[in-house]
Design a protein around this motif. Structure first.
Motif, mmCIF file in Angstrom:
data_model
loop_
_atom_site.group_PDB
_atom_site.id
_atom_site.type_symbol
_atom_site.label_atom_id
_atom_site.label_comp_id
_atom_site.label_asym_id
_atom_site.label_seq_id
_atom_site.Cartn_x
_atom_site.Cartn_y
_atom_site.Cartn_z
ATOM 1 N N LYS A 135 -0.067 11.924 -27.994
ATOM 2 C CA LYS A 135 -1.350 12.427 -27.487
ATOM 3 C C LYS A 135 -1.979 11.366 -26.586
ATOM 4 O O LYS A 135 -2.919 10.667 -26.989
ATOM 5 C CB LYS A 135 -2.285 12.772 -28.647
ATOM 6 C CG LYS A 135 -1.786 13.926 -29.499
ATOM 7 C CD LYS A 135 -2.781 14.266 -30.593
ATOM 8 C CE LYS A 135 -2.303 15.467 -31.416
ATOM 9 N NZ LYS A 135 -3.271 15.817 -32.472
ATOM 10 N N PRO A 136 -1.473 11.212 -25.371
ATOM 11 C CA PRO A 136 -1.948 10.145 -24.481
ATOM 12 C C PRO A 136 -3.370 10.389 -23.993
ATOM 13 O O PRO A 136 -3.763 11.540 -23.754
ATOM 14 C CB PRO A 136 -0.961 10.221 -23.314
ATOM 15 C CG PRO A 136 -0.530 11.655 -23.292
ATOM 16 C CD PRO A 136 -0.454 12.063 -24.734
ATOM 17 N N PRO A 137 -4.177 9.341 -23.850
ATOM 18 C CA PRO A 137 -5.547 9.498 -23.337
ATOM 19 C C PRO A 137 -5.536 9.802 -21.845
ATOM 20 O O PRO A 137 -4.641 9.379 -21.112
ATOM 21 C CB PRO A 137 -6.177 8.129 -23.618
ATOM 22 C CG PRO A 137 -5.022 7.175 -23.626
ATOM 23 C CD PRO A 137 -3.872 7.949 -24.214
ATOM 24 N N LEU A 138 -6.544 10.541 -21.380
ATOM 25 C CA LEU A 138 -6.634 10.909 -19.967
ATOM 26 C C LEU A 138 -6.801 9.693 -19.065
ATOM 27 O O LEU A 138 -6.502 9.752 -17.879
ATOM 28 C CB LEU A 138 -7.806 11.876 -19.761
ATOM 29 C CG LEU A 138 -7.633 13.275 -20.380
ATOM 30 C CD1 LEU A 138 -8.903 14.097 -20.193
ATOM 31 C CD2 LEU A 138 -6.443 13.987 -19.737
ATOM 32 N N GLY A 139 -7.254 8.593 -19.663
ATOM 33 C CA GLY A 139 -7.439 7.371 -18.872
ATOM 34 C C GLY A 139 -6.145 6.870 -18.252
ATOM 35 O O GLY A 139 -6.172 6.132 -17.256
ATOM 36 N N LEU A 140 -5.002 7.276 -18.815
ATOM 37 C CA LEU A 140 -3.720 6.847 -18.248
ATOM 38 C C LEU A 140 -3.463 7.465 -16.877
ATOM 39 O O LEU A 140 -2.595 7.007 -16.134
ATOM 40 C CB LEU A 140 -2.578 7.224 -19.200
ATOM 41 C CG LEU A 140 -2.511 6.471 -20.530
ATOM 42 C CD1 LEU A 140 -1.397 7.031 -21.403
ATOM 43 C CD2 LEU A 140 -2.281 4.984 -20.299
ATOM 44 N N PRO A 143 -5.975 6.246 -11.137
ATOM 45 C CA PRO A 143 -5.140 5.621 -10.103
ATOM 46 C C PRO A 143 -5.065 4.104 -10.236
ATOM 47 O O PRO A 143 -4.090 3.479 -9.845
ATOM 48 C CB PRO A 143 -5.821 6.046 -8.806
ATOM 49 C CG PRO A 143 -7.226 6.386 -9.196
ATOM 50 C CD PRO A 143 -7.137 6.930 -10.577
ATOM 51 N N PHE A 144 -6.122 3.509 -10.792
ATOM 52 C CA PHE A 144 -6.136 2.055 -10.961
ATOM 53 C C PHE A 144 -6.271 1.733 -12.454
ATOM 54 O O PHE A 144 -7.220 2.153 -13.110
ATOM 55 C CB PHE A 144 -7.294 1.419 -10.184
ATOM 56 C CG PHE A 144 -7.236 1.682 -8.712
ATOM 57 C CD1 PHE A 144 -6.352 0.983 -7.898
ATOM 58 C CD2 PHE A 144 -8.044 2.649 -8.136
ATOM 59 C CE1 PHE A 144 -6.280 1.226 -6.545
ATOM 60 C CE2 PHE A 144 -7.989 2.903 -6.777
ATOM 61 C CZ PHE A 144 -7.099 2.199 -5.978
ATOM 62 N N GLY A 145 -5.322 0.979 -12.963
ATOM 63 C CA GLY A 145 -5.350 0.590 -14.371
ATOM 64 C C GLY A 145 -4.747 1.611 -15.309
ATOM 65 O O GLY A 145 -4.677 1.386 -16.517
ATOM 66 N N GLY A 146 -4.311 2.748 -14.764
ATOM 67 C CA GLY A 146 -3.696 3.772 -15.603
ATOM 68 C C GLY A 146 -2.179 3.674 -15.575
ATOM 69 O O GLY A 146 -1.596 2.749 -14.992
ATOM 70 N N SER A 147 -1.543 4.639 -16.215
ATOM 71 C CA SER A 147 -0.080 4.689 -16.243
ATOM 72 C C SER A 147 0.353 6.153 -16.353
ATOM 73 O O SER A 147 0.672 6.630 -17.445
ATOM 74 C CB SER A 147 0.461 3.872 -17.417
ATOM 75 O OG SER A 147 1.872 3.947 -17.467
#
Length: 241
Positions: A135-140, A143-147
């Protein structure tokens, strides 16, 4: 009129063929093997699809995945347990409860606590790139700092789906473990003078929630048992013939 009948026959044959095809669709069926009457997972149980003649073994947390079609029959067996046949009626997850034949021939199970088991399995998932339990967070997706690659791997991969199923069962087992560690036979008998034949019914009626138990100290636990047993005996006396 003949043309209409002909079209109807063609349509009927098509529907029969389609339904037969759907019935033969094979998909992975996920399941968990427990020792009956407990939350203990059975390790290395053999799951055999007698229709497709394929077999798999349950992992260290009792989980298995096997290809099957609706109408197939799964045979689940393990050393020290009575085997069981389970018909595949749909593709929902399967819970299997095996009855132990004797205590000396139990199947090997992990001797650690559920939380230790959970950490071990989470570590195995991390080795496969699963860091958020599927359940990955949307923050990933930022565009910057995500994955984004990590996000979609966790969300869509087979390992991600398996992690989500594992966490669902693990949560239920952790709750059962937390409750039974406090609200158990020994503490109940130590608190009230309960009869052996009353014990199981009492636990079933007054089984507390995990959230409630986690906030208890010893006084809260014993007070809950006393109040509950008083109510239990009062109800039994009013319903007795």
């Amino acid at each position: 009129m003949k043309e209409v009948k002909k079209q109807f026959c063609v349509l009927w044959c098509f529907l029969l063929l389609a339904s037969a095809t759907v019935a033969q669709v094979s998909k992975p069926v996920i399941g968990v093997v427990f020792r009956k009457g407990t939350s203990t997972r059975v390790y290395n149980a053999t799951v055999y699809n007698e229709n497709k003649r394929i077999s798999v073994s349950s992992d260290h947390f009792g989980l298995f995945s096997i290809m099957a079609s609706v109408g197939d029959t799964l045979i689940i067996e393990a050393e020290g347990y009575t085997g069981q046949k389970v018909p595949v009626r749909n593709f929902k997850d399967i819970l299997v409860y095996l009855t132990g034949t004797n205590l000396l021939a139990e199947v090997k199970v992990t001797a650690t606590t559920p939380r230790q088991n959970l950490k071990e399995v989470e570590e195995e998932f991390r080795k496969k790139g699963i860091y958020y339990g599927g359940k990955p967070p949307l923050g990933l997706l930022l565009p910057f700092g995500g994955s984004p690659l990590t996000f979609f791997h966790e969300l869509l991969s087979k390992d991600g789906k398996r992690a989500r199923r594992f966490n669902k069962y693990a949560k239920a087992e952790l709750e059962y473990y937390d409750i039974s560690a406090r609200f158990n036979d020994a503490n109940i008998r130590k608190t009230v003078n309960i009869k052996d034949e009353e014990l199981e019914e009492f636990k079933k009626r007054y089984w507390p929630s995990a959230e409630l138990v986690r906030g208890w100290n010893d006084f809260d636990l014993f007070d809950y048992i006393k109040r509950s047993y008083k109510e239990f005996t009062a109800n039994r006396s009013t319903t007795a013939p």
